[in-house]
Design an enzyme around this catalytic site. Sequence first.
Site, PDB file in Angstrom:
ATOM      1  N   THR A 180       0.853  -1.200   0.000  1.00  0.00           N
ATOM      2  CA  THR A 180       0.000   0.000   0.000  1.00  0.00           C
ATOM      3  C   THR A 180       0.888   1.249   0.000  1.00  0.00           C
ATOM      4  O   THR A 180       1.975   1.225   0.581  1.00  0.00           O
ATOM      5  CB  THR A 180      -0.874  -0.029   1.272  1.00  0.00           C
ATOM      6  OG1 THR A 180      -1.814  -1.082   1.128  1.00  0.00           O
ATOM      7  CG2 THR A 180      -1.595   1.294   1.523  1.00  0.00           C
ATOM      8  N   ARG A 208     -14.865  -6.613   0.152  1.00  0.00           N
ATOM      9  CA  ARG A 208     -14.124  -6.128   1.326  1.00  0.00           C
ATOM     10  C   ARG A 208     -13.466  -4.763   1.049  1.00  0.00           C
ATOM     11  O   ARG A 208     -12.826  -4.560   0.019  1.00  0.00           O
ATOM     12  CB  ARG A 208     -13.051  -7.158   1.704  1.00  0.00           C
ATOM     13  CG  ARG A 208     -12.230  -6.791   2.945  1.00  0.00           C
ATOM     14  CD  ARG A 208     -10.908  -6.158   2.600  1.00  0.00           C
ATOM     15  NE  ARG A 208     -10.055  -5.974   3.780  1.00  0.00           N
ATOM     16  CZ  ARG A 208      -8.950  -5.225   3.793  1.00  0.00           C
ATOM     17  NH1 ARG A 208      -8.549  -4.623   2.684  1.00  0.00           N
ATOM     18  NH2 ARG A 208      -8.242  -5.093   4.880  1.00  0.00           N
ATOM     19  N   ILE A 209     -13.642  -3.849   1.960  1.00  0.00           N
ATOM     20  CA  ILE A 209     -12.989  -2.544   1.898  1.00  0.00           C
ATOM     21  C   ILE A 209     -12.071  -2.462   3.114  1.00  0.00           C
ATOM     22  O   ILE A 209     -12.453  -2.852   4.223  1.00  0.00           O
ATOM     23  CB  ILE A 209     -14.033  -1.402   1.981  1.00  0.00           C
ATOM     24  CG1 ILE A 209     -15.094  -1.534   0.874  1.00  0.00           C
ATOM     25  CG2 ILE A 209     -13.347  -0.039   1.935  1.00  0.00           C
ATOM     26  CD1 ILE A 209     -14.588  -1.358  -0.531  1.00  0.00           C
ATOM     27  N   GLY A 210     -10.862  -1.943   2.913  1.00  0.00           N
ATOM     28  CA  GLY A 210      -9.918  -1.830   4.023  1.00  0.00           C
ATOM     29  C   GLY A 210     -10.005  -0.480   4.715  1.00  0.00           C
ATOM     30  O   GLY A 210     -10.955   0.287   4.540  1.00  0.00           O
ATOM     31  N   GLY A 231      -1.085  -1.500   6.791  1.00  0.00           N
ATOM     32  CA  GLY A 231      -1.014  -2.719   7.585  1.00  0.00           C
ATOM     33  C   GLY A 231      -2.314  -3.477   7.474  1.00  0.00           C
ATOM     34  O   GLY A 231      -3.091  -3.266   6.535  1.00  0.00           O
ATOM     35  N   GLY A 233      -5.653  -3.945   7.661  1.00  0.00           N
ATOM     36  CA  GLY A 233      -6.630  -2.871   7.730  1.00  0.00           C
ATOM     37  C   GLY A 233      -7.717  -3.014   8.773  1.00  0.00           C
ATOM     38  O   GLY A 233      -8.169  -2.014   9.354  1.00  0.00           O
TER      39      GLY A 233
HETATM   40  N1  ASP Z   1      -4.281  -1.358   4.982  1.00  0.00           N
HETATM   41  C1  ASP Z   1      -4.504  -1.928   3.689  1.00  0.00           C
HETATM   42  C2  ASP Z   1      -5.793  -2.719   3.703  1.00  0.00           C
HETATM   43  O1  ASP Z   1      -6.060  -3.386   4.665  1.00  0.00           O
HETATM   44  C3  ASP Z   1      -3.399  -2.811   3.256  1.00  0.00           C
HETATM   45  C4  ASP Z   1      -2.002  -2.351   3.580  1.00  0.00           C
HETATM   46  O2  ASP Z   1      -1.825  -1.263   4.087  1.00  0.00           O
HETATM   47  O3  ASP Z   1      -1.039  -3.072   3.321  1.00  0.00           O
HETATM   48  O4  ASP Z   1      -6.492  -2.693   2.724  1.00  0.00           O
END
Ligand code: ASP
Length: 333
Positions: A180, A208-210, A231, A233
């Site tokens: 990300t 799914r939405i993060g 991270g 999410g």
């Molecule tokens: N935080 C993002 C999500 O969960 C993924 C990431 O930051 O690596 O969609």
Amino acid sequence: MSHAAVSPVLVIHGGAGVIKREMTPAREQAVRAAMSQALHDGYAQLKAGKSALDAVAVAIAVLEDDANFNAGRGAVFTHDGTNELDAAIMDGYTLRAGSVAGVRRIRNPILLARAVMEQSPHVMLSGDGAEAFAQSIGMPLVDPSYFRTDERWQQLQKALKEDAAKKPHADVETARHFGTVGAVALDAQGHLAAGTSTGGMTDKRWGRIGDSPIIGAGTYANSGCAVSGTGWGEFYMRTVAAHAICMKVTEMRVPLKRAAAEVINQDIPSMGGNGGAIALDAGGHISIPFNTDGMYRGWMGADGVAHVALYGDEDDGTAELPVPAPAESSAQP
Ligand code: ASP
């Protein structure tokens, strides 16, 4: 409120997770080059007197266009073999924000998020509706195949096999969402902005939405603090991580570094999550905490040097920066 003679700062990330030194030299070089490019292009905006928002959007768009990151081209695949992108941007000065979730045909989701903020009466648009809005403002759509890379496709195949074997594990989860991208900036006016863009997690299902496009969870900025998280999410949503850091800074007068560490190194891991964040305050102080092996991270300040680090034990140059005194940690919201 405006500040006189503020020295602009730009901080970016390209994801937190298991970052091993066995990455090929070519890959490592490509990642460092892209991070450096994003810093130079974003910082050029600040140097030209443009806004923190401009710098954040420009830096993130560079990383979205680079297939080494899980954002824009090179995004991870969903369970159904599609790429669904999330992004958000927030202006700390006006508290305006825009975000898009689950878009499949937008080359630079960060630019659409900004357009939602500036050209629609809404904050968050999703899926087909967000794409219809893009068309209505003349933003071209790309064919979904634009986002596809073979490497991400292979990651999905591996994840599908792991699903069949039912092996949920923190490292497995982390490997599924790494890459990300995000940016936070302080401009010469003393205004802050934050933005984040992602493909989410490999093998995600059911729309799914993060946290990235959720204002307050993965992305937040106010007059004294700007944060972009990366991270697992679900944990950033449950801790409302970016907002939590900023509230500590602007409401509770906690120094930025401590505020960010409390959320990223205590709250999130204590719940079983992991990841990192970039945080910046109105005094130009930077904090880049992470509880993973490593994090792609970089920053640029008055010296115009792109400081980039990938590994956990690599010096990112933020340790030598002056630690903010509690009393001057931020501007009044
Ligand atoms: N935080 C993002 C999500 O969960 C993924 C990431 O930051 O690596 O969609």
